[in-house]
Every structure is written in C-alpha cells, then in structure tokens.
Design a protein around this motif. Structure first.
Motif, PDB file in Angstrom:
ATOM      1  N   SER A   8      66.359  46.131  65.229  1.00  0.00           N
ATOM      2  CA  SER A   8      66.227  45.983  63.779  1.00  0.00           C
ATOM      3  C   SER A   8      66.559  47.290  63.065  1.00  0.00           C
ATOM      4  N   CYS A  17      61.783  42.239  59.481  1.00  0.00           N
ATOM      5  CA  CYS A  17      61.009  42.574  60.676  1.00  0.00           C
ATOM      6  C   CYS A  17      60.322  43.917  60.538  1.00  0.00           C
ATOM      7  N   LEU A  70      58.617  38.737  63.583  1.00  0.00           N
ATOM      8  CA  LEU A  70      59.805  38.382  64.362  1.00  0.00           C
ATOM      9  C   LEU A  70      60.082  36.878  64.294  1.00  0.00           C
TER      10      LEU A  70
END
Length: 328
Positions: free
Chosen positions: A27, A84, A115
């Motif tokens: 991420s 996230c 998530l």
C-alpha cells in the motif's frame, strides 16, 4: 468490530499481523507511485472521517451496539491502498490512546477493517461504475459496495472469533480465549451487520460522498470515473468543516447503551459463557490514556467531543506533515 486483546490467541494475532505487513508495504509503495503528493494530506481527512464514524454507535435490540467504519468511502475517495493506510492509522490511534481495539489484535482489526472492507467495497464499486455513469448510479453503487464490504469484514471477524475454541483449549477442554464457536460467532456478528450496522455504513458512505460532490470535491471523490484524479481537491476545506460538525455531534453515539458483541469484558463473557477463559482472565492489558473516549471525571459527552477533536486533529496533522515532507 474492534477485537479487544485476549479474544484471539497470541498465535492468531501473530498470523494476522504477518498478513498485514506485506499489505501495508504494498500500500505504501502504491501510494508513493500513484497518489499525487498534494493528495497525501487528504488521507488525514479520510482517516478522521473513519475515526469519527466509528464513534457513532448504533444500538441493536438485546443490548449490543455497532458502528460504521467508512472503509469503502475512503477507498472511493482516494483508492483502496490509501484507504488501507488511512484506516490502519486511525485504528492504531484508537488502540493506543483510547483503548478501542486491542494492541495485540491490531493486525486482525486492520485485516478486517483496513484491508478486506475497503478492497472488497472498492472492487464492487468499480464493477458497478464502469464508464460514465450518473451521480445517482454512483451513489447507489457506493451504498451497495459499502454494505457488502462491511459484511465481508464482519464475516472475517466472526471466523477469527469462532476458530479460537476449536484450536486453543486447556487440559480440561475449556476454551482459552474467545469461548464462542462458529455456530455462535457467525450469527452474532452477521445478524447486526446484515441489518442495522450495514445500513449505518451505507448511510455514512452515501451522505458523505454526496457531500463531497456538492461542495465541488469531485476530484477528491473520483466523481467522473471512480478513478482518483491527479489534481488537488478543491473542496478539502469544506470536508474539514464537515469533520468539525461531525465532532460536535459525536455524543449521539453515547445514546446507544451496551457493548458490541465480541468486545465484552471478562465479567460479561463469564456471565454469558458460564466461565472466564484463562487466556482472557490473565492476558495482556494495555492502559490507554483516554479509555473509552473518556476524560477522568468530566462529563461523558465532553470527553467524547474532546476525544474526537484529539483523534481527528492528530490524524489530519500527521498526514499534512507527511505530505509537506514528501513535497519537500
């Protein structure tokens, strides 16, 4: 849906954290590569919206409560990778400062809410908004996607609870941690989320997304195509004004009495299960500075507002500092 410490075994917590480490790494790498630097600051606004949304508890008959998370909303606004990190940061602040969610269970809570929820919700949203679509269709898609997203997260939490008595027992056969098997945990979690809590997530997502469109934050919200646009969000100031209004309204969350299922203390677990699991009775304890969003002997409504101010301010300032450092 904030799993406290000692509901899950240390082994389960370790596995869930190990799963999240590469998710966080990917991420961050995606954010650095794909998210414009001027939009990094808006991750703070997304995190603050999620933080405050989780303070609006909604009651369910039987004495339990739940709340919206805003995971799909954050993913629509900034993309699932930014969502996230934003929601993970909000969850970390909640656990460390307010004792909402466990320290050891942080990885599990992030897996469910930072998530599964945003990625499932965003995938459905993109599927339903291919090509040019009307604002009404966007909002319908966002509402449906957010409903599925939060229920996917709730199902994951239910499974994490339910496997504990299957895997971790003492010599007498008693569960060491969460004492409720899948036959109890899945109906208990899904009953509330398929009804009231899922609706709360839909309302929270749709109303804020519609607000972003109205104030001209169409790039921030990815209005035209569902894809994050490259320019800065013109309505970011108004989004922060909305956050201020929501902060003032947070004491509404105190009207919901009771504790969410899966977040009960040892006394409540002992009353329901007939015993206190050893791992829960003698497990890890974290002393939060402002437990349950309270401030000493001050009125609960004041503590709630002050906690919301602190939480939102820390998140917004943190991401603004990151944005300036990145830009420099």
């Amino acid at each position: 849906m904030h799993i406290p410490d000692n509901y899950l075994s240390p082994q389960t917590c370790a596995v869930m954290t190990a799963v999240m480490v590469p998710a966080w790494a990917v991420s961050i790498r995606k954010i650095r590569k794909e998210l414009p630097k001027e939009k990094l600051a808006m991750m703070g606004a997304a995190a603050a919206l999620s933080f405050i949304g989780m303070m609006f508890n909604v009651p369910l008959p039987g004495g339990t409560t739940g709340h919206a998370v805003g995971g799909t909303l954050a993913a629509i606004l900034l993309g699932p990778y930014a969502a996230c990190i934003s929601i993970s940061t909000a969850l970390l602040l909640q656990a460390l400062l307010f004792g909402d969610g466990g320290i050891l269970a942080f990885g599990a809570n992030c897996f469910n809410m930072a998530l599964v929820l945003p990625f499932v919700g965003y995938a459905l949203y993109r599927l339903m908004t291919r090509g040019r679509v009307s604002e009404k269709r966007r909002l319908v898609a966002a509402g449906f996607a957010s409903y599925i997203g939060i229920n996917a997260a709730a199902l994951c939490a239910a499974i994490e609870f339910g496997i504990q008595p299957m895997l971790f027992r003492n010599a007498a056969g008693q569960p060491l941690y969460c004492p409720y098997g899948l036959s109890v945990s899945i109906p208990a979690m899904m009953g509330g989320h398929l009804t009231i809590f899922g609706i709360a997530e839909v309302v929270f997502t749709v109303l804020i997304l519609a607000f972003c469109d109205r104030v001209g934050a169409s790039d921030f919200a990815g209005k035209r195509s569902g894809v994050v646009q490259p320019s800065a969000a013109p309505g970011s100031r108004k989004v922060e004004a909305l956050i201020a209004v929501l902060i003032v309204l947070t004491p509404i969350g105190l009207l919901a009495e009771g504790t969410a299922w899966g977040e009960w203390g040892t006394e409540e677990v002992a009353s329901a299960a007939g015993f206190t699991p050893a791992g829960m009775a003698h497990g890890f304890e974290w002393s939060a500075l402002l437990p349950d969003y309270s401030v000493g002997t001050l009125p609960s409504w004041f503590g709630y507002i002050l906690s919301a101010v602190i939480g939102a301010a820390v998140l917004i300032i943190l991401f603004k500092l990151i944005s300036r450092k990145s830009a420099g």
